[in-house]
Design a protein around this motif. Structure first.
Motif, PDB file in Angstrom:
ATOM      1  N   PHE A 174       0.858  -1.178   0.000  1.00 41.44           N
ATOM      2  CA  PHE A 174       0.000   0.000   0.000  1.00 41.44           C
ATOM      3  C   PHE A 174       0.895   1.229   0.000  1.00 41.44           C
ATOM      4  N   LYS A 175       0.558   2.230  -0.795  1.00 40.78           N
ATOM      5  CA  LYS A 175       1.302   3.487  -0.765  1.00 40.78           C
ATOM      6  C   LYS A 175       0.361   4.635  -1.065  1.00 40.78           C
ATOM      7  N   SER A 176       0.443   5.653  -0.233  1.00 43.72           N
ATOM      8  CA  SER A 176      -0.415   6.822  -0.413  1.00 43.72           C
ATOM      9  C   SER A 176       0.272   7.839  -1.305  1.00 43.72           C
ATOM     10  N   ASP A 177      -0.466   8.869  -1.679  1.00 43.29           N
ATOM     11  CA  ASP A 177       0.134  10.037  -2.313  1.00 43.29           C
ATOM     12  C   ASP A 177       0.781  10.881  -1.213  1.00 43.29           C
ATOM     13  N   ALA A 178       1.363  12.011  -1.603  1.00 42.24           N
ATOM     14  CA  ALA A 178       1.948  12.915  -0.619  1.00 42.24           C
ATOM     15  C   ALA A 178       0.855  13.433   0.309  1.00 42.24           C
ATOM     16  N   LEU A 179       1.162  13.431   1.603  1.00 44.47           N
ATOM     17  CA  LEU A 179       0.203  13.872   2.613  1.00 44.47           C
ATOM     18  C   LEU A 179       0.686  15.162   3.267  1.00 44.47           C
TER      19      LEU A 179
END
Length: 418
Positions: A174-179
């Motif tokens: 799992f990897k998010s966008d920049a937060l």
């Protein structure tokens, strides 16, 4: 693909040191001779180092300079150094940028005066602009938990973000966008099987800023009740590792595979030694009592592996106990077999068996052999190279095209140093 389970460390404080060779002796003890003559030069030599918080999924490290000239350089984050000869100026501005996961994550800036004939050592401290969540879940050979899909949900009270699960080899990611920093995030992570039934689910929250890290997520059980805990990490953007505790059992077929081997070390290399590397690709701890490594299934052509356990997703190196170059920590057998060098087009084998059951076996031959087998170097080779498996394709390991020849890396899961 991001390296697995990378651990980060705090960077040092910003230090700016300027060493003008024409004025100071910065290389050691002062000379008792005549003073050094000023260096005649029209350029200044600049050694610039970037200090940054290590992040998963790093893309690049960029340096821009503005002064008597304009420079734009892209560097290697693993070696964040730039050595340059630049035109002198009273006002040089250096800007560093770290890109990770497709976004600008960290920046830093420093201003310096450069004089002709000087050597200047500078350091730029980068600061986080954003963070992101990155989760790796080792599925194990055959994915015994049956994880087929998943989702990561984040909410900062104003906006919600959803990210799907990717499966790369034997790992779910799992990897998010920049937060954005300085916000409280609620997090929900769920995993489903092929029928869409939820296997695991967790909900929690964390605060993300430049000094407070993302949470450490840990799965407490695979086979019964599932619980999660939040523990503080040490670095912003630290990878989130989900630890999967395992049971202890005896190995079954294909639980342990041969991931790297060297049977023909170069005689010209005084440090080379023959070895076989084994990889436990399951989520269980495997008992190696009554295990043999040999050229065939015959006990007479095999050596007993000393009684031990092999933790999940860990490597065991079996080295030649009669080779003086073999490190002591790899001597786990007595009477390590003299594996064939496979001259000509002949094919040789390596066989791993436990409790009289075949666990793994491979066949190998010279690189110039016409046989379909795993390649090894010929006996005339002067450079030592080992045969290495691309672990993502472990199911195709009997096919030599999924192996390569590279610098030996016993104890490190690699594919020709890539």
């Amino acid at each position: 693909m991001c390296p697995f389970f990378k651990h980060c460390a705090k960077v040092r404080n910003l230090v700016v040191g300027i060493c003008a060779l024409a004025i100071w002796n910065c290389g050691g003890d002062a000379s008792s001779g005549k003073p050094e003559e000023p260096i005649e030069a029209s350029m200044a030599n600049v050694m610039l180092q970037m200090n940054y918080v290590e992040s998963p999924l790093i893309d690049s490290l960029v340096l821009d300079g503005f002064g008597a000239d304009t420079i734009h350089l892209v560097g290697n984050p693993d070696a964040p150094f730039f050595d340059m000869d630049l035109f002198p100026s009273d006002h040089w501005v250096f800007e560093a940028k770290l890109y990770a996961n497709g976004s600008l994550m960290q920046t830093g800036e420093i201003v310096a005066k450069l004089e002709a004939g000087t050597k200047v050592d500078l350091q730029i401290q980068l600061h986080a602009l954003a963070g992101f969540v990155y989760v790796e879940i080792p599925l194990g050979f055959g994915n015994p938990a049956g994880i087929a899909a998943g989702s990561l949900l984040l909410d900062d009270g104003t906006d919600s973000f959803s990210y799907p699960m990717e499966i790369v080899g034997t790992t779910a990611i799992f990897k998010s966008d920049a937060l954005a920093l300085n916000k409280e995030y609620s997090i929900e992570l769920s995993l489903q099987d092929s029928s869409g039934t939820t296997i695991y689910n967790m909900e929690s929250s964390f605060f993300l800023d430049e000094t407070t890290p993302v949470p450490q997520l840990q799965i407490k059980s695979l086979r019964s009740k599932v619980s999660f805990e939040i523990t503080p990490a040490t670095i912003v953007n630290k990878e989130i590792e989900l630890t999967l505790p395992a049971i202890k059992r005896v190995p079954k077929a294909s639980d342990i595979i041969i991931s790297e081997f060297l049977v023909n070390p170069a005689k010209s290399d005084s440090t080379a030694f023959d070895f076989i590397e084994l990889y436990n690709g399951t989520n269980d701890t495997l008992d190696l009592n009554n295990c043999l490594i040999g050229k065939t299934t015959s006990v007479k052509e095999s050596a007993i592996i000393e009684a031990m356990v092999l933790p999940p997703r860990q490597l065991l190196v079996l080295g030649n106990d009669t080779n003086p170059n073999t490190p002591e920590e790899y001597k786990h057998t007595e009477g390590f077999p003299a594996f064939a060098k496979s001259n000509g087009a002949s094919i040789a084998s390596i066989v791993l068996q436990c409790n009289n059951a075949l666990i793994d076996s491979i066949s190998y031959a010279k690189t110039d052999s016409l046989s379909v087998a795993i390649p090894i170097l010929s006996t005339s080779a002067t450079m030592t190279k080992s045969s290495q498996l691309n672990i993502e394709y472990y199911e195709n390991r009997i096919d030599g095209s999924f192996w390569c020849l590279g610098t030996p890396t016993p104890g490190t899961l690699s594919f020709c140093n890539e």
